[in-house]
Every structure is written in structure tokens, then in C-alpha cells.
Design a protein around this motif. Structure first.
Motif, short mmCIF file in Angstrom:
data_model
loop_
_atom_site.label_atom_id
_atom_site.label_comp_id
_atom_site.label_asym_id
_atom_site.label_seq_id
_atom_site.Cartn_x
_atom_site.Cartn_y
_atom_site.Cartn_z
N ALA A 232 47.48 12.49 -25.33
CA ALA A 232 47.19 11.20 -24.66
C ALA A 232 48.50 10.65 -24.07
N PRO A 233 48.39 9.79 -23.05
CA PRO A 233 49.61 9.33 -22.38
C PRO A 233 50.50 8.39 -23.22
N THR A 234 49.92 7.62 -24.14
CA THR A 234 50.75 6.62 -24.84
C THR A 234 50.98 7.01 -26.30
N ASP A 235 52.05 6.43 -26.89
CA ASP A 235 52.33 6.68 -28.32
C ASP A 235 51.14 6.25 -29.16
N TRP A 236 50.55 5.08 -28.80
CA TRP A 236 49.38 4.56 -29.52
C TRP A 236 48.25 5.58 -29.45
N GLY A 237 48.01 6.13 -28.26
CA GLY A 237 46.93 7.10 -28.07
C GLY A 237 47.16 8.37 -28.87
#
Ligand SMILES: Cc1cc2nc3c(=O)[nH]c(=O)nc-3n(C[C@H](O)[C@H](O)[C@H](O)COP(=O)(O)OP(=O)(O)OC[C@H]3O[C@@H](n4cnc5c(N)ncnc54)[C@H](O)[C@@H]3O)c2cc1C
Ligand code: SF4
Ligand code: SF4
Length: 470
Positions: A76-81
Motif C-alpha cells: 500500500a502507498p502509506t505507512d498506515w496502509g
């Protein structure tokens, strides 16, 4: 080194016709790799005369090269994702849902549930992006090309699916370094290409603020639009406009129409049910480029959010249309929840199994079918990309293997058959060539002994009725 162990590079991608024309190699080489129209009705990379250094640059961003990270590595593109749960079929997920926008006119002017145009509109309204990179009318690719929309009105004017081969080559070079932030809408391999470009290029990494995926069955070259329009009555040289997704209140959402117009009479719009035209069934895979035979990403696993059609009985029976969606981004989740609270959109949370079931045919083609195609090509000594699916035949019946091979045969034959029709000026040349191949496909796709079983059931029913009458 065996074929299975050798590295599949961008040169193999191009040599084997697996290029989907995304244009990432062109962007990475400042246009020195040119993406040109080829005989299959789409633009593909031309590596003729390109320097080894530029080939190496392109290799790192090509979605089919083994020298680029795969979907799991990109994640996923984000650290959260990247901290979310992962499913091997749909990738990461924080929200899995079916739904649609409430505004009836916007819903009817979209392909499925209209949530793709709703979310990009929201990103614009909230000032989270300056523009949307998505596909609209006209431009260098023909009837449709990638465009940038800076306002809601512009973005809304580019709703609906364009089943048409396009490239990011020119547009991304145009916007690169202009300091503006964008949401990029695309099918999974294009989103992967954009993510790969962002890895190489910090300016683009800043500019691609949100990646909005579209679920994908396979790509269609321009021959798809032209062959269907020709059957409806508009020959390719006259084709002025195509609407691939017209909703019809007489039928369920899956049985949508297509509308076309001719340059000599643009005001007369001809409309026809797509599935009733030869090649209109996606299961037949006409005009599918070879790259799609080697793709295992259905839910744009490297995107922040992805939208598709909710092909589930409870949703597809409604002609107005519904989306299936998978989100992997905290802000997108919040925007969707806010839209739901404010009554702009409807969302039903569904489980991962239901999302997968909504794309059952795609999984059969792109996971089970891919294993067979990898097996076949490796045995033939051909270079294949490294995939997240193992080559083999054991997981499917012999009949299914035949069906998978027949489907691939149809894709390959369709291009030559349509070129012959263009040369002869007769659509029948194409139809006559394809008809027996599609019939063979359909026979193979029927359950074995289905006809015999039905006849036996009818006989038993007749016998029982006969007994009852005595
Ligand atoms: C080639 C292709 C194959 C697909 N295959 C499947 C499938 O097998 N199963 C499935 O469930 N869904 C598939 N889809 C997605 C589906 O057709 C709808 O696009 C999706 O459900 C979103 O619908 P919507 O009503 O939310 O979109 P809308 O609200 O109508 O908005 C569509 C948005 O997508 C943009 N767009 C349209 N075409 C393209 C394109 N080619 N590239 C980039 N942006 C584009 C438009 O500009 C617009 O912003 C496919 C889409 C494409 C382009
Ligand atoms: S798939 Fe994209 S990156 Fe790969 S060769 Fe084709 S245009 Fe270039
Ligand atoms: S099937 Fe895969 S390779 Fe083909 S267009 Fe869709 S995402 Fe790209």
C-alpha cells in the motif's frame, strides 16, 4: 539457468508483446523510449535504438519487469496502509464495501455506483489535491486519453469507464515538477507503474498524492470500441464517440448498453446491449493484449483505494449500478464515512470473500488461468515474468485447461481478424473468423454433461407426470 529462473526484463516484455503502453519507461527516460501505435490498435514501447542506460532506467519502472518490485513489495502507498491486514486476493484493506452515490443523476452518469468520481471530487473539494489525472475524451491516444481535471465540473465531465488503451507517457512528463499534487486514477498495472515512477523520482512521489485504482478484468485495444461500434452500424473511419456504459432500466446492471455516434451525423446516437454483440462478453477476451495474460492484480493492490462493479446478485439486479470498493488509506476511509454520514453516498460493509466473489471470473482468469499460461510458456522455452502464482496444471480440470488455452487463442486471433476486416472494409470478415472460436469457447465453458443432465431431468419429470395421471 532454466527459463523459469531467468530474469524477465523490459526487453522481454516488449519482445513478447506484453507491453501495456503505460508509458512509465518513457517518463523515466524523458521521452527517449517512445510509445508508438502498433498493429494491435494500441501504443506500446519501442526500444529500437534506445541506449543500454535508458533501457536500464525503463526496466526499473516497467510493471512486467522482474527488475522492478512486485505488488507485494510495493504494498500500500502509506505507512498506515502497510500496517493493515493483508489478504492474498485483494491485498491490504481497512474498509471493504459495496455502495453508491445517492444523487440519481450523478449515479446514472457513472459506470457503476459512481463512487470513483465522487471520491476524486471530494479530494478536489477538500483541497487535498490540485487536479485529477484520469481518462477523458480526445487526445493523443484517439477517442480517449489521459487528461488532467482541475475542477469538479471538468472531473465530472470525464466520468465512466474507458475500455480503451491509453498511456501516461505525455501527461506525466507535462505535469512533472510543476509543484502540484494529483490523484491518479488507473487500472492496476498503471497504478503500479505510477508507484514505480514515484520510487525513482522524488518530485513525482510528492505529486502523486493519492492512487485511485479501478478493478480490472483486462485491457482492450481501440479495436474493441471499433468492432462493437461497427456491429451497431458505425464503421471505424466514421466513429466519433463511444459511451461504453449506458445503464438500461429494462435490465440488470450487468447487461448494460453501449452508445456510439458517427462523424457524419453526431446527433444520432445508436445504442445496443453490449453482451449481445460479438466480442461484447468479457469472458471471450477479444483484443486483450498479451500482458494481461501475465497479470495477477485484480484489486489494484498498490493503490490507496480501488473501485469496481459489485457483481453480486443482491447488487447487480439493480440497473442503476453499485460499486465494490477496497480502501487502504485512513483519509480516504474518513472521506467515505463523512460522505455516508452526510447522506451523499450509501455504503454496506461486506467481507473479503464477498469482494472476491464479485470478481469470480477475474480470479479464474488471472490466478488459475495464469498458472496454466506460465506452465505452457515455460515448457515452450519462452521468457515469463516472475508472478505471485506458481506455474502448473494440477489445480484445474483438463477441460478448464482447454478453456484457458482457447481464451488465449481468441485474444491472439482477434487482432489479425479485425485487421483483415479493416483491409476488406467488411466487419463480416472479423465476425466469420471469430464465430467458430467463440462457439468452441462456449462449449468448453459449459459444465460437462450439463445438456445430458437436463435431458434426463426432463425425462424423469415427464415420467412422473405420466405416473400421476394414471
Ligand atoms: C479496462 C478496464 C477494465 C475493467 N474491468 C473491470 C472488471 O473486470 N470488473 C470490475 O468490477 N470493474 C472493472 N473495471 C472498472 C469499472 O468499469 C468501473 O470503472 C469502476 O467500477 C468504477 O465505476 P464508477 O461508477 O465508480 O466510476 P465513475 O464514477 O463513472 O468514474 C470513473 C472514473 O474513472 C476514470 N477512468 C475511466 N476509464 C479509465 C481508464 N481506462 N484509466 C484511467 N481512468 C479511467 C474516469 O475518468 C473517472 O474519473 C474496469 C475498468 C477498466 C478501465
Ligand atoms: S509496460 Fe509500460 S513500462 Fe513496460 S515497456 Fe510497456 S510502456 Fe514501458
Ligand atoms: S489485466 Fe492487469 S495487465 Fe491487463 S490491463 Fe488489467 S491490470 Fe493491466
Amino acid at each position: 539457468m532454466s527459463v523459469a529462473e531467468s530474469t524477465h526484463t523490459i526487453e522481454d516484455v516488449v519482445a513478447r508483446g506484453m507491453c501495456v503502453g503505460c508509458g512509465a519507461c518513457s517518463v523515466a527516460t524523458s521521452g527517449r523510449v517512445v510509445v508508438r501505435f502498433t498493429s494491435i490498435g494500441m501504443r506500446q514501447a519501442d526500444l529500437e535504438g534506445v541506449s543500454p542506460a535508458d533501457i536500464a532506467r525503463g526496466d526499473q519502472v516497467c510493471p512486467f519487469s522482474d527488475n522492478a518490485p512486485d505488488e507485494d513489495q510495493l504494498d500500500a502507498p502509506t505507512d498506515w496502509g502497510r500496517r493493515l491486514s493483508h489478504d492474498h486476493r485483494i491485498g491490504r484493506y481497512s474498509l471493504v464495501a459495496a455502495g453508491r452515490r445517492v444523487d440519481e443523476s450523478a449515479l446514472l452518469e457513472s459506470s457503476s455506483g459512481g463512487l470513483t468520481s465522487w471520491i476524486v471530487g471530494r479530494l478536489l473539494k477538500e483541497g487535498l489535491v490540485d487536479g485529477i489525472l484520469h481518462v477523458g475524451d480526445g487526445g493523443p491516444d484517439g477517442l480517449f486519453s489521459y487528461n488532467v481535471s482541475h475542477s469538479l465540473a471538468e472531473a465530472d465531465g470525464r466520468r465512466k469507464s474507458k475500455y480503451y488503451a491509453v498511456t501516461l507517457a505525455e501527461l506525466v512528463q507535462e505535469i512533472q515538477g510543476n509543484g502540484k499534487r494529483y490523484a491518479i486514477v488507473g487500472i492496476p498495472c498503471f497504478i503500479k507503474a505510477a508507484r514505480l515512477l514515484a520510487l525513482q523520482n522524488p518530485a513525482l512521489a510528492e505529486q502523486f498524492a493519492y492512487y485511485v485504482g479501478l478493478v480490472c478484468g483486462h485491457l482492450k485495444t481501440r479495436f474493441f470500441a471499433e468492432s462493437l461500434a461497427w456491429q451497431i452500424g458505425v464503421p471505424p473511419e466514421q466513429l466519433a464517440s463511444v459511451d461504453f456504459r449506458v445503464k438500461n432500466p429494462e435490465r440488470p446492471a450487468s447487461r448494460y448498453d453501449m452508445a456510439v455516434s458517427s462523424a457524419d451525423d453526431p446527433t444520432t446516437v445508436l445504442q445496443h446491449e453490449v453482451a449481445k454483440l460479438l466480442g461484447g462478453s468479457w469472458g471471450h477476451a477479444v483484443f486483450q493484449p498479451e500482458g494481461c495474460n501475465f497479470c495477477d492484480d485484480i484489486f489494484a493492490e498498490t493503490a490507496d483505494v480501488v473501485f469496481g462493479d459489485a457483481w453480486l446478485p443482491q447488487y447487480s439486479k439493480d440497473w442503476r449500478g453499485n460499486n465494490v470498493l477496497v480502501s487502504r488509506n485512513e483519509q480516504i476511509d474518513e472521506l467515505l464515512r463523512a460522505g455516508q454520514r452526510e447522506g451523499e453516498i450509501q455504503l454496506d460493509e461486506i467481507d473479503v470473500a464477498a469482494a472476491v466473489a464479485s470478481q469470480a471470473g477475474n480470479y479464474r482468469h488471472r490466478r488459475d488461468g495464469l498458472a496454466v499460461r506460465l506452465h505452457d510458456d515455460i515448457r515452450a522455452g519462452l521468457s515469463v515474468p516472475r508472478k505471485r502464482v506458481s506455474p502448473g496444471l494440477a489445480h484445474v480440470t483438463r477441460r478448464r485447461v482447454k478453456l484457458i488455452r482457447q481464451r488465449r487463442r481468441i485474444s491472439a486471433l482477434s487482432f489479425g481478424a479485425f485487421r483483415a476486416a479493416l483491409a476488406s472494409g467488411r466487419i463480416e470478415t472479423y465476425l466469420e473468423r471469430l464465430r467458430p472460436e467463440l462457439s468452441k469457447h462456449d462449449r468448453l465453458s459449459k459444465k460437462p454433461f450439463a445438456g445430458m443432465r437436463r435431458r434426463l431431468q426432463n425425462l424423469v419429470r415427464r415420467l412422473r407426470r405420466g405416473q400421476g395421471a394414471r
